[in-house]
Design a protein around this motif. Structure first.
Motif, PDB file in Angstrom:
ATOM      1  N   GLU A  90      -9.610   5.777  -4.750  1.00 23.51           N
ATOM      2  CA  GLU A  90     -11.220   5.701  -3.663  1.00 23.51           C
ATOM      3  C   GLU A  90     -10.536   4.497  -2.277  1.00 23.51           C
ATOM      4  O   GLU A  90     -10.287   5.137  -1.529  1.00 23.51           O
ATOM      5  CB  GLU A  90     -12.630   5.571  -3.787  1.00 23.51           C
ATOM      6  CG  GLU A  90     -13.435   6.507  -4.603  1.00 23.51           C
ATOM      7  CD  GLU A  90     -13.135   7.839  -4.039  1.00 23.51           C
ATOM      8  OE1 GLU A  90     -13.442   7.678  -3.345  1.00 23.51           O
ATOM      9  OE2 GLU A  90     -12.584   9.231  -4.713  1.00 23.51           O
ATOM     10  N   GLN A  91      -9.645   3.568  -2.696  1.00 25.07           N
ATOM     11  CA  GLN A  91      -9.645   2.639  -1.764  1.00 25.07           C
ATOM     12  C   GLN A  91      -7.909   3.489  -0.699  1.00 25.07           C
ATOM     13  O   GLN A  91      -7.817   3.587   0.188  1.00 25.07           O
ATOM     14  CB  GLN A  91      -8.974   1.921  -2.499  1.00 25.07           C
ATOM     15  CG  GLN A  91     -10.559   0.838  -2.572  1.00 25.07           C
ATOM     16  CD  GLN A  91      -9.934  -0.471  -3.055  1.00 25.07           C
ATOM     17  OE1 GLN A  91      -8.966  -0.006  -4.560  1.00 25.07           O
ATOM     18  NE2 GLN A  91     -10.792  -2.224  -3.348  1.00 25.07           N
ATOM     19  N   GLY A 127       1.846  -7.846  -7.164  1.00 31.03           N
ATOM     20  CA  GLY A 127       0.321  -7.470  -7.683  1.00 31.03           C
ATOM     21  C   GLY A 127      -0.627  -7.154  -7.603  1.00 31.03           C
ATOM     22  O   GLY A 127      -0.972  -6.003  -7.903  1.00 31.03           O
ATOM     23  N   TYR A 128      -0.783  -8.120  -7.073  1.00 32.90           N
ATOM     24  CA  TYR A 128      -2.348  -8.751  -7.674  1.00 32.90           C
ATOM     25  C   TYR A 128      -3.016  -7.853  -6.143  1.00 32.90           C
ATOM     26  O   TYR A 128      -4.299  -6.859  -6.457  1.00 32.90           O
ATOM     27  CB  TYR A 128      -2.887  -9.635  -6.639  1.00 32.90           C
ATOM     28  CG  TYR A 128      -2.361 -11.161  -7.842  1.00 32.90           C
ATOM     29  CD1 TYR A 128      -3.108 -11.127  -9.081  1.00 32.90           C
ATOM     30  CD2 TYR A 128      -2.133 -11.874  -7.382  1.00 32.90           C
ATOM     31  CE1 TYR A 128      -3.090 -12.265  -9.647  1.00 32.90           C
ATOM     32  CE2 TYR A 128      -1.991 -13.233  -8.677  1.00 32.90           C
ATOM     33  CZ  TYR A 128      -1.753 -13.330  -9.934  1.00 32.90           C
ATOM     34  OH  TYR A 128      -2.452 -13.943 -11.057  1.00 32.90           O
ATOM     35  N   ALA A 129      -2.340  -7.441  -5.658  1.00 36.29           N
ATOM     36  CA  ALA A 129      -3.100  -6.398  -4.171  1.00 36.29           C
ATOM     37  C   ALA A 129      -2.589  -5.330  -4.739  1.00 36.29           C
ATOM     38  O   ALA A 129      -3.042  -4.678  -3.517  1.00 36.29           O
ATOM     39  CB  ALA A 129      -2.008  -7.254  -2.878  1.00 36.29           C
ATOM     40  N   ALA A 130      -1.692  -5.081  -4.657  1.00 37.90           N
ATOM     41  CA  ALA A 130      -1.352  -3.368  -5.221  1.00 37.90           C
ATOM     42  C   ALA A 130      -1.944  -2.915  -6.286  1.00 37.90           C
ATOM     43  O   ALA A 130      -1.783  -1.063  -6.826  1.00 37.90           O
ATOM     44  CB  ALA A 130       0.001  -3.255  -5.918  1.00 37.90           C
ATOM     45  N   ASP A 131      -3.446  -3.152  -7.123  1.00 37.47           N
ATOM     46  CA  ASP A 131      -4.454  -2.012  -7.562  1.00 37.47           C
ATOM     47  C   ASP A 131      -5.594  -1.861  -7.284  1.00 37.47           C
ATOM     48  O   ASP A 131      -6.628  -1.857  -7.144  1.00 37.47           O
ATOM     49  CB  ASP A 131      -4.284  -2.987  -9.105  1.00 37.47           C
ATOM     50  CG  ASP A 131      -3.918  -3.627 -10.220  1.00 37.47           C
ATOM     51  OD1 ASP A 131      -2.292  -3.043  -9.861  1.00 37.47           O
ATOM     52  OD2 ASP A 131      -3.663  -5.010 -10.109  1.00 37.47           O
ATOM     53  N   LEU A 181       0.771  -1.493  -0.611  1.00 38.59           N
ATOM     54  CA  LEU A 181       0.107  -0.010   0.130  1.00 38.59           C
ATOM     55  C   LEU A 181       0.996   1.190   0.052  1.00 38.59           C
ATOM     56  O   LEU A 181       0.645   1.770  -0.438  1.00 38.59           O
ATOM     57  CB  LEU A 181      -0.662  -0.194   1.437  1.00 38.59           C
ATOM     58  CG  LEU A 181      -1.605   1.516   1.071  1.00 38.59           C
ATOM     59  CD1 LEU A 181      -2.986   1.537  -0.096  1.00 38.59           C
ATOM     60  CD2 LEU A 181      -2.670   1.417   2.532  1.00 38.59           C
ATOM     61  N   THR A 182       2.496   1.622   0.739  1.00 40.68           N
ATOM     62  CA  THR A 182       2.705   2.517   1.058  1.00 40.68           C
ATOM     63  C   THR A 182       3.914   2.891  -0.379  1.00 40.68           C
ATOM     64  O   THR A 182       3.460   4.122  -1.604  1.00 40.68           O
ATOM     65  CB  THR A 182       3.681   2.309   2.377  1.00 40.68           C
ATOM     66  OG1 THR A 182       3.248   2.099   3.407  1.00 40.68           O
ATOM     67  CG2 THR A 182       4.307   3.334   1.868  1.00 40.68           C
ATOM     68  N   LYS A 183       3.958   1.289  -0.978  1.00 36.01           N
ATOM     69  CA  LYS A 183       4.521   1.376  -2.606  1.00 36.01           C
ATOM     70  C   LYS A 183       3.600   1.829  -3.580  1.00 36.01           C
ATOM     71  O   LYS A 183       3.744   2.858  -4.545  1.00 36.01           O
ATOM     72  CB  LYS A 183       5.326  -0.195  -2.815  1.00 36.01           C
ATOM     73  CG  LYS A 183       6.268   0.115  -1.706  1.00 36.01           C
ATOM     74  CD  LYS A 183       7.028  -1.709  -2.164  1.00 36.01           C
ATOM     75  CE  LYS A 183       7.263  -1.714  -3.424  1.00 36.01           C
ATOM     76  NZ  LYS A 183       7.898  -3.575  -3.561  1.00 36.01           N
ATOM     77  N   ARG A 184       2.244   1.870  -2.811  1.00 34.57           N
ATOM     78  CA  ARG A 184       1.657   2.739  -4.482  1.00 34.57           C
ATOM     79  C   ARG A 184       0.968   3.781  -4.019  1.00 34.57           C
ATOM     80  O   ARG A 184       1.374   4.326  -5.055  1.00 34.57           O
ATOM     81  CB  ARG A 184      -0.493   1.286  -3.911  1.00 34.57           C
ATOM     82  CG  ARG A 184      -1.083   1.768  -5.320  1.00 34.57           C
ATOM     83  CD  ARG A 184      -1.066   2.104  -6.097  1.00 34.57           C
ATOM     84  NE  ARG A 184      -1.670   3.213  -6.983  1.00 34.57           N
ATOM     85  CZ  ARG A 184      -1.780   4.087  -6.869  1.00 34.57           C
ATOM     86  NH1 ARG A 184      -1.518   5.037  -6.891  1.00 34.57           N
ATOM     87  NH2 ARG A 184      -3.180   4.941  -7.724  1.00 34.57           N
ATOM     88  N   LEU A 185       1.208   4.345  -2.774  1.00 32.21           N
ATOM     89  CA  LEU A 185       0.803   5.715  -2.288  1.00 32.21           C
ATOM     90  C   LEU A 185       1.855   6.418  -3.417  1.00 32.21           C
ATOM     91  O   LEU A 185       1.810   7.767  -3.260  1.00 32.21           O
ATOM     92  CB  LEU A 185       0.736   5.878  -1.370  1.00 32.21           C
ATOM     93  CG  LEU A 185      -0.443   5.592  -0.218  1.00 32.21           C
ATOM     94  CD1 LEU A 185      -0.329   5.744   1.002  1.00 32.21           C
ATOM     95  CD2 LEU A 185      -1.241   5.988  -0.857  1.00 32.21           C
TER      96      LEU A 185
END
Length: 192
Positions: A164-165, A156-160, A140-144
């Protein structure tokens, strides 16, 4: 780092647009090049979404606007006085059309803050707050912050996540950073 940076930036007397670049970096963990090249056409204040098309990873970045980030952008828009068709941080002296060369402030901020400062440190602080203080999961942090993903299939599956999420975790990080930047005790007291 954050309380000292804020005090150092205030002591140096950064011009308002330059100060806001640093604030956006602190509240989002974005890279300096991503912040200075923000364009109004990619910011939707009503829906609360910011989009960065050109990133280091090559992946577009969509972020929710936190309360703090929206306040900075609304201030920028008001100070532009209706001349906000292009860059959020325009510069007629730059060949790119937007502000550049903010590294010149690092030495002054470092001296005033009594610690080494560099813009990328704001990104590091954002990640530290997200993972250590708030215990957000690393994907999540990496995505932010639009960090390149490992070749881990599960991650990869969890990072999409959708924008809004991301809204609630991004706001939690921004709130904690705001608290740290306004903290009046000693730096070691800020984690109590």
């Amino acid at each position: 780092m954050l309380p000292r940076w804020r005090a150092g930036a205030e002591a140096v007397g950064l011009p308002a647009p330059h100060r806001d670049i640093f604030l956006i970096g602190a509240y989002t963990g974005m890279r300096l090049g991503e912040v200075v090249s923000l364009r109004w056409e990619r910011i939707d204040l009503e829906r609360g979404i910011l989009r960065v098309e050109e990133t280091k990873t090559g992946e577009p970045l969509g972020l929710p606007l936190t309360r703090q980030l929206a306040a900075v952008l609304e201030r920028r828009r008001a100070e532009a006085g209706g001349r906000d068709k292009g860059w959020v941080f325009p510069s007629s002296a730059s060949v790119t059309g937007h502000l550049k060369n903010l590294y010149r402030y690092h030495a002054g901020i470092s001296m005033a803050a009594g610690t080494r400062f560099w813009f990328h440190g704001l990104r590091n602080a954002f990640i530290t707050v997200a993972e250590r203080d708030l215990m957000l999961p690393r994907p999540l942090t990496k995505r932010l912050v639009n960090h390149a993903r490992d070749d881990d299939i599960t991650e990869g599956y969890a990072a999409d996540w959708t924008v809004e999420q991301l809204r609630e975790p991004a706001q939690r990080v921004a709130d904690r950073i705001e608290g740290l930047m306004t903290f009046k005790g000693t730096p070691s007291d800020s984690h109590k």
